[in-house]
Enzyme design. Structure first.
Site, PDB file in Angstrom:
ATOM      1  N   LYS A  76      44.612  29.597  47.431  1.00 27.61           N
ATOM      2  CA  LYS A  76      45.321  29.924  48.677  1.00 27.61           C
ATOM      3  C   LYS A  76      46.033  28.676  49.207  1.00 27.61           C
ATOM      4  O   LYS A  76      47.217  28.715  49.555  1.00 27.61           O
ATOM      5  CB  LYS A  76      44.298  30.445  49.687  1.00 27.61           C
ATOM      6  CG  LYS A  76      44.849  30.935  50.991  1.00 27.61           C
ATOM      7  CD  LYS A  76      43.792  31.786  51.693  1.00 27.61           C
ATOM      8  CE  LYS A  76      43.968  31.734  53.180  1.00 27.61           C
ATOM      9  NZ  LYS A  76      43.200  30.660  53.826  1.00 27.61           N
TER      10      LYS A  76
ATOM     11  N   TYR B  63      24.018  37.878  36.164  1.00 23.54           N
ATOM     12  CA  TYR B  63      25.371  37.749  35.606  1.00 23.54           C
ATOM     13  C   TYR B  63      26.227  38.934  36.046  1.00 23.54           C
ATOM     14  O   TYR B  63      27.313  38.760  36.593  1.00 23.54           O
ATOM     15  CB  TYR B  63      25.268  37.698  34.086  1.00 23.54           C
ATOM     16  CG  TYR B  63      26.575  37.512  33.364  1.00 23.54           C
ATOM     17  CD1 TYR B  63      27.285  36.318  33.457  1.00 23.54           C
ATOM     18  CD2 TYR B  63      27.099  38.520  32.541  1.00 23.54           C
ATOM     19  CE1 TYR B  63      28.475  36.130  32.753  1.00 23.54           C
ATOM     20  CE2 TYR B  63      28.284  38.334  31.834  1.00 23.54           C
ATOM     21  CZ  TYR B  63      28.966  37.138  31.946  1.00 23.54           C
ATOM     22  OH  TYR B  63      30.143  36.964  31.247  1.00 23.54           O
TER      23      TYR B  63
END
Ligand code: UDP
Length: 329
Positions: A108, A148
């Site tokens: 960003k 995970y």
């Protein structure tokens, strides 16, 4: 105009290192980052002398600082094998949550496009086959793979949130089983396990009855798909994998033939939550990226076998057998 600059996290890993090579070849300036928990500098040491390459030894779960402009970020840092999740579950969760948050913030700030490595594990132990991107999955959040699977699912969620809320340019690749040179010999995955066992003259350990299926994609095909996805304008998840499905038992037979070993297949208990089947539906990749895999399993396995044979003897023999027993409970 200078070179385009790309940050690759997990750069010393299997996929990260192949991405470094590809982006250097395409004329980019590559900033490689890895904390070296599961990565190996030997995978990228051939790039160290170059002027279009730099390496940062850093854990992306901590604040990430990169000076200068960035055009692209590829987030590939994460443990990625069931044995790793068992050994380092908290790091697995942190890199998929704190790590991605840091990298989205960086993207960003730099107005960079970010591509994240997601996985077929978001589909869990799938109830439909093949798996298309529309399938929401069947995941056990608290099983051994949950650290995970859920981190990767969170990663997709926060990436989409930055896309919709901040207008960030994001790409999500769902990677299916991939193999090739630079896989870690002792990561417990089936291909390095079988080839390593064959080379060392040990029997090949099939977990369960070996009827579970996987679909193996050669690494060069995968990298091509990722490259195309990054440069596309498509922000929804895309499966990249090879739909050529095979049972693990048949796969073991193929490795026995390939290596010419006189050893045989032996069975071990099936690990908890081991998916029964996995095969990508790659209609989207075909339509949107004009991509499909080109390397057959026979060709890819030959190249990979040559790579493993070329490793130094001490690397070939340094396999932590105890890991396998703690895993099969
Ligand atoms: N597997 C096996 N023997 C081994 C290692 C793995 O039979 O020595 C099986 C494992 O149970 C799974 C498949 O091979 O069904 C693929 O395992 P891998 O860890 O490579 O990847 P994943 O399960 O994440 O697809």
């Amino acid at each position: 105009m200078g070179k385009k600059r790309v940050l690759i996290t997990g750069a010393a890993g299997f996929l990260g290192s192949h991405l470094c090579d590809r982006f250097i070849k395409e004329g980019y300036y590559v900033i490689a980052m890895d904390n070296l928990i599961t990565g190996d500098l030997r995978n990228i040491e051939h790039l160290f002398k170059r002027e279009d390459f730099e390496f940062h030894h850093h854990d992306v779960s901590k604040f990430v600082h990169v000076p200068g402009k960035l055009d692209y970020i590829l987030h590939f840092a994460s443990p990625a094998s069931p044995i790793d999740y068992l050994k380092i579950p908290i790091q697995t969760l942190k890199v998929g949550s704190l790590g991605i948050h840091n990298l989205l913030g960086l993207a960003k700030e730099k107005e960079a496009r970010i591509l994240i490595a997601s996985t077929s594990e978001v589909y869990g132990d799938p109830n439909v086959s093949p798996q298309s991107e529309e399938y929401w999955g069947n995941v056990n959040p608290i099983g051994p793979r949950g650290v995970y699977d859920e981190a990767k699912r969170f990663q997709e969620a926060i990436t989409m949130a930055y896309h919709t809320f901040h207008g960030l340019e994001t790409r999500i690749v769902r990677i299916f089983n991939t193999y090739g040179p630079r896989m870690r010999l002792n990561d417990g995955r089936v291909l390095p396990a079988f080839i390593g066992q064959a080379i060392r003259g040990e029997d090949l350990t099939v977990f369960g009855d070996g009827s579970q299926t996987r679909s193996f994609c050669y690494v060069d095909d995968l990298i091509e798909g990722i490259y195309r996805l990054l440069l596309s304008d498509y922000a929804q998840p895309v499966n990249i994998g090879n739909p050529d499905e095979i049972s693990i038992k048949e796969f073991g037979d193929e490795i026995i033939k390939l290596t010419g070993t006189s050893q045989k297949l032996v069975t071990r208990p099936l690990p908890v939550d081991d998916p029964k089947q996995r095969r990508p539906d790659i209609t989207k990749a075909k339509e949107i990226l004009g991509w499909e895999p080109k390397v057959s399993r026979a060709e890819g396995l030959k190249i990979t076998y040559e790579y493993f044979k070329s490793l130094p003897k001490d690397v070939l023999e340094k396999v932590e057998h105890k890991d396998f027993t703690s895993y099969n409970k």
